[in-house]
Design a protein around this motif. Structure first.
Motif, PDB file in Angstrom:
ATOM      1  N   THR A  78       0.857  -1.195   0.000  1.00 21.41           N
ATOM      2  CA  THR A  78       0.000   0.000   0.000  1.00 21.41           C
ATOM      3  C   THR A  78       0.894   1.246   0.000  1.00 21.41           C
ATOM      4  O   THR A  78       2.098   1.161   0.296  1.00 21.41           O
ATOM      5  CB  THR A  78      -0.878   0.082   1.277  1.00 21.41           C
ATOM      6  OG1 THR A  78      -0.020   0.211   2.418  1.00 21.41           O
ATOM      7  CG2 THR A  78      -1.763  -1.142   1.458  1.00 21.41           C
ATOM      8  N   GLY A  79       0.285   2.373  -0.266  1.00 23.82           N
ATOM      9  CA  GLY A  79       1.004   3.641  -0.138  1.00 23.82           C
ATOM     10  C   GLY A  79       1.421   3.885   1.309  1.00 23.82           C
ATOM     11  O   GLY A  79       2.509   4.395   1.578  1.00 23.82           O
ATOM     12  N   THR A 177       1.556  11.588  -5.345  1.00 25.70           N
ATOM     13  CA  THR A 177       0.377  10.787  -5.710  1.00 25.70           C
ATOM     14  C   THR A 177      -0.600  11.546  -6.602  1.00 25.70           C
ATOM     15  O   THR A 177      -1.108  11.007  -7.581  1.00 25.70           O
ATOM     16  CB  THR A 177      -0.351  10.319  -4.429  1.00 25.70           C
ATOM     17  OG1 THR A 177       0.522   9.477  -3.687  1.00 25.70           O
ATOM     18  CG2 THR A 177      -1.630   9.566  -4.750  1.00 25.70           C
ATOM     19  N   PHE A 178      -0.878  12.827  -6.270  1.00 26.70           N
ATOM     20  CA  PHE A 178      -1.865  13.592  -7.048  1.00 26.70           C
ATOM     21  C   PHE A 178      -1.344  13.923  -8.451  1.00 26.70           C
ATOM     22  O   PHE A 178      -2.122  14.040  -9.382  1.00 26.70           O
ATOM     23  CB  PHE A 178      -2.228  14.904  -6.321  1.00 26.70           C
ATOM     24  CG  PHE A 178      -3.293  14.759  -5.270  1.00 26.70           C
ATOM     25  CD1 PHE A 178      -3.549  13.534  -4.663  1.00 26.70           C
ATOM     26  CD2 PHE A 178      -4.048  15.856  -4.874  1.00 26.70           C
ATOM     27  CE1 PHE A 178      -4.531  13.405  -3.687  1.00 26.70           C
ATOM     28  CE2 PHE A 178      -5.036  15.733  -3.902  1.00 26.70           C
ATOM     29  CZ  PHE A 178      -5.276  14.518  -3.309  1.00 26.70           C
ATOM     30  N   ALA A 179      -0.049  14.151  -8.571  1.00 24.01           N
ATOM     31  CA  ALA A 179       0.503  14.607  -9.856  1.00 24.01           C
ATOM     32  C   ALA A 179       0.864  13.446 -10.776  1.00 24.01           C
ATOM     33  O   ALA A 179       0.745  13.558 -12.000  1.00 24.01           O
ATOM     34  CB  ALA A 179       1.726  15.477  -9.611  1.00 24.01           C
ATOM     35  N   HIS A 196       4.455   7.307  -4.220  1.00 20.06           N
ATOM     36  CA  HIS A 196       3.129   7.321  -4.838  1.00 20.06           C
ATOM     37  C   HIS A 196       2.256   6.282  -4.153  1.00 20.06           C
ATOM     38  O   HIS A 196       2.727   5.168  -3.876  1.00 20.06           O
ATOM     39  CB  HIS A 196       3.185   6.918  -6.323  1.00 20.06           C
ATOM     40  CG  HIS A 196       4.020   7.796  -7.187  1.00 20.06           C
ATOM     41  ND1 HIS A 196       3.632   9.065  -7.555  1.00 20.06           N
ATOM     42  CD2 HIS A 196       5.216   7.587  -7.778  1.00 20.06           C
ATOM     43  CE1 HIS A 196       4.564   9.593  -8.346  1.00 20.06           C
ATOM     44  NE2 HIS A 196       5.543   8.723  -8.485  1.00 20.06           N
ATOM     45  N   SER A 197       1.009   6.625  -3.927  1.00 23.35           N
ATOM     46  CA  SER A 197       0.026   5.594  -3.662  1.00 23.35           C
ATOM     47  C   SER A 197      -0.410   5.087  -5.034  1.00 23.35           C
ATOM     48  O   SER A 197      -1.113   5.785  -5.763  1.00 23.35           O
ATOM     49  CB  SER A 197      -1.176   6.150  -2.890  1.00 23.35           C
ATOM     50  OG  SER A 197      -2.217   5.188  -2.927  1.00 23.35           O
ATOM     51  N   VAL A 212       4.547   3.017  -3.796  1.00 23.29           N
ATOM     52  CA  VAL A 212       5.789   3.086  -4.558  1.00 23.29           C
ATOM     53  C   VAL A 212       6.767   4.038  -3.878  1.00 23.29           C
ATOM     54  O   VAL A 212       6.378   5.133  -3.447  1.00 23.29           O
ATOM     55  CB  VAL A 212       5.510   3.624  -5.985  1.00 23.29           C
ATOM     56  CG1 VAL A 212       6.804   3.770  -6.769  1.00 23.29           C
ATOM     57  CG2 VAL A 212       4.525   2.724  -6.723  1.00 23.29           C
ATOM     58  N   LEU A 213       8.021   3.622  -3.799  1.00 23.24           N
ATOM     59  CA  LEU A 213       9.116   4.549  -3.507  1.00 23.24           C
ATOM     60  C   LEU A 213      10.063   4.481  -4.697  1.00 23.24           C
ATOM     61  O   LEU A 213      10.433   3.384  -5.130  1.00 23.24           O
ATOM     62  CB  LEU A 213       9.885   4.149  -2.242  1.00 23.24           C
ATOM     63  CG  LEU A 213       9.151   4.202  -0.901  1.00 23.24           C
ATOM     64  CD1 LEU A 213      10.069   3.669   0.206  1.00 23.24           C
ATOM     65  CD2 LEU A 213       8.697   5.630  -0.565  1.00 23.24           C
ATOM     66  N   VAL A 214      10.450   5.644  -5.206  1.00 23.10           N
ATOM     67  CA  VAL A 214      11.504   5.682  -6.222  1.00 23.10           C
ATOM     68  C   VAL A 214      12.640   6.527  -5.661  1.00 23.10           C
ATOM     69  O   VAL A 214      12.420   7.664  -5.226  1.00 23.10           O
ATOM     70  CB  VAL A 214      11.018   6.254  -7.570  1.00 23.10           C
ATOM     71  CG1 VAL A 214      12.161   6.261  -8.584  1.00 23.10           C
ATOM     72  CG2 VAL A 214       9.845   5.431  -8.117  1.00 23.10           C
TER      73      VAL A 214
END
Ligand SMILES: *Cc1c(COP(=O)(O)O)cnc(C)c1O
Length: 377
Positions: A78-79, A177-179, A196-197, A212-214
Motif C-alpha cells: 500500500t502507499g 500521488t496527485f501529480a 506514490h500511492s 511506490v518509492l523511487v
C-alpha cells in the motif's frame, strides 16, 4: 528498457518485451510463492521466496524507476506501508519535518508511533520556505513534502525544498500521488525520493492497492527499505504488481483527460455563488499557481476541493444530492468521486468543515458540470 525513449512510449510499452517462454505480449502472472534453488540455496534466476522478490514485482519496479527517472523503484502492498517503511528506516535520533497538509494517514503514524521508534517529527507549512528553514535542526534527516497536497491542493516548491534539505544534510521526499510522474518529476527537480500511492492513478481503475518509492540514488536508505520490506513482508501480491503495470500503460492518456475534466469543473465551481473557495492549482487565483506552472508539465491534475458556503451541513447536503459523483473515499479511478474529508480524517488533521474533495473522473465534463449544478441548486 531504454531511457532514451519518450515518457509516453515508456508507459505504453511498460517495459514489457514478449515473454520468452510463450511469445505472449501481455506479461505472464507468476503467482508462485517459492522458486527452485540449488542445494546450497543459490538462486540462479534470482528468486527464492515471493516475499523476498518475484518476477511481476521486479518487472513493475523497473518501469516505475524509469518513469520517475530514479535509480531504484520499490513496490509495496500500500502507499501507507511504502511511507511507513521509509520512516522506520531512519536512524533513531533523527528528526523528520512533515508538511501540515500531508496525507492524514502519515500524520497519524507520525503522531502515534515515531516517538516509540526514537524519531522526532515536526509539522511545518512546506509552502512557507522561511518556516521550513527555521524548522530545520541538526538532527533533521528527512523533509516530507506532498505536492499538490491532499486535500487542500497546496503546492510547495520542490527545487527550493531540495536545496534546504541538502544544505542541512537531509533528504527530501515528495509524495507525488496527485501529480503522478506524468505531470511532475520531483527527482529531476532535486528531490531524493518520490512516493506514490499506486492505489490511485497508477493503478487507475479502483481495483488494486499498492505503494511506490523511487530513489534517486541506490544508497543505504534504499537498501534499508528493501531489507525492511523483505523482513516485515510489506510486499504486494504479484497480481497487484501485474495490475499496476497494466494501469501504467494508459497513464498518460488518462491523466490528460483527468486534467481537462478538472479544469472544466474548477472553472464552473469558481463562478458559483454558493462556492466560497476552489482549491485547484490550475486556477490563476490559486496561491501555488506560479510554482505549479513552473514545476508541473502538461496539466494540474484531476483532484480538486471546494468549500461550500454554510459549512458542514451545507457541504453534506450538496454531497448527498450529487448523482454522478459517488460518495466514496480514494481517488484516481475512472469514475468521479466526492468526499467530505473532515468526516473521515484522523483527529490529527481537520479539513475545513465545508470542504468537499472531488476526484474528477473520465466522464464527459458536461455531465459532471450538470451534476454539480443540480446539487448546488
Ligand atoms: C491515498 C494516499 C496515500 C496512501 O496510500 P494507500 O495506498 O491508501 O495506502 C498516500 N498519499 C496520498 C497523497 C494519498 O492520496
Amino acid at each position: 528498457m531504454t531511457r532514451t525513449r519518450h515518457f509516453d512510449t515508456l508507459a505504453a510499452h511498460a517495459g514489457v518485451a514478449p515473454d520468452p517462454a510463450s511469445g505472449a505480449l501481455a506479461p505472464p502472472l507468476q503467482l508462485a510463492t517459492t522458486f527452485e534453488h540449488a542445494p546450497d540455496a543459490a538462486t540462479p534466476l534470482g528468486y527464492l521466496y515471493q516475499r523476498y522478490g518475484n518476477p511481476n514485482q521486479a518487472q513493475l519496479e523497473q518501469v516505475l524507476a524509469s518513469l520517475d527517472g530514479g535509480a531504484r523503484g520499490m513496490f509495496f502492498a500500500t502507499g501507507m506501508t511504502a511511507g511507513t517503511t521509509l520512516m522506520q528506516a531512519l536512524e533513531p535520533g533523527s528528526e523528520l519535518l512533515i508538511a501540515d497538509d500531508t496525507y492524514f494517514g502519515y500524520r497519524a503514524v507520525a503522531g502515534q508511533w515515531l516517538a516509540r521508534w526514537g524519531i522526532r517529527h515536526t509539522v511545518v507549512d512546506m509552502t512557507d520556505l522561511d518556516a521550513v528553514r527555521a524548522a530545520v535542526g541538526p538532527d533533521t534527516r528527512l523533509l516530507w513534502a506532498e505536492t499538490p497536497s491532499n486535500p487542500l491542493l497546496k503546492v510547495c516548491d520542490i527545487a527550493a525544498l531540495a536545496d534546504i534539505a541538502h544544505g542541512a544534510g537531509a533528504r527530501l521526499l515528495v509524495d507525488g500521488t496527485f501529480a503522478t510522474p506524468v505531470l511532475q518529476q520531483p527527482l529531476a527537480l532535486g528531490a531524493d525520493i518520490v512516493l506514490h500511492s499506486a492505489t490511485k492513478y497508477l493503478g487507475g481503475h479502483g481495483d488494486v492497492m499498492g505503494g511506490v518509492l523511487v530513489f534517486a540514488a541506490d544508497d543505504g536508505l534504499a537498501a534499508a527499505c528493501h531489507e525492511l520490506r523483505r523482513q516485515t513482508g510489506n510486499t504486494a501480491s504479484p497480481f497487484a504488481a501485474w495490475l499496476v503495470l497494466r494501469g501504467l500503460r494508459t497513464l498518460p492518456v488518462r491523466i490528460e483527460r483527468h486534467c481537462r475534466n478538472a479544469a472544466a469543473v474548477a472553472e464552473y465551481l469558481s463562478s458559483h455563488p454558493r462556492v466560497q473557495a476552489v482549491h485547484w492549482p490550475g486556477l490563476a487565483s490559486h496561491p501555488g499557481h506560479a510554482v505549479a506552472a513552473r514545476q508541473m508539465h502538461g496539466g494540474f491534475g484531476g483532484m480538486l476541493s471546494f468549500e461550500v458556503a454554510g459549512g458542514r451541513d451545507a457541504a453534506l447536503d450538496v454531497a448527498g444530492r450529487l448523482r454522478l459523483f459517488t460518495n466514496a473515499t480514494s481517488l484516481g479511478s475512472t469514475e468521479s468521486l466526492v468526499e467530505h474529508r473532515a468526516s473521515i480524517e484522523a483527529p490529527q488533521k481537520q479539513s475545513p468543515p465545508g470542504l468537499l474533495r472531488l476526484s474528477v473522473g473520465l466522464e464527459d465534463p458536461r455531465d459532471l458540470v450538470e451534476d454539480l449544478a443540480q446539487a448546488l441548486g
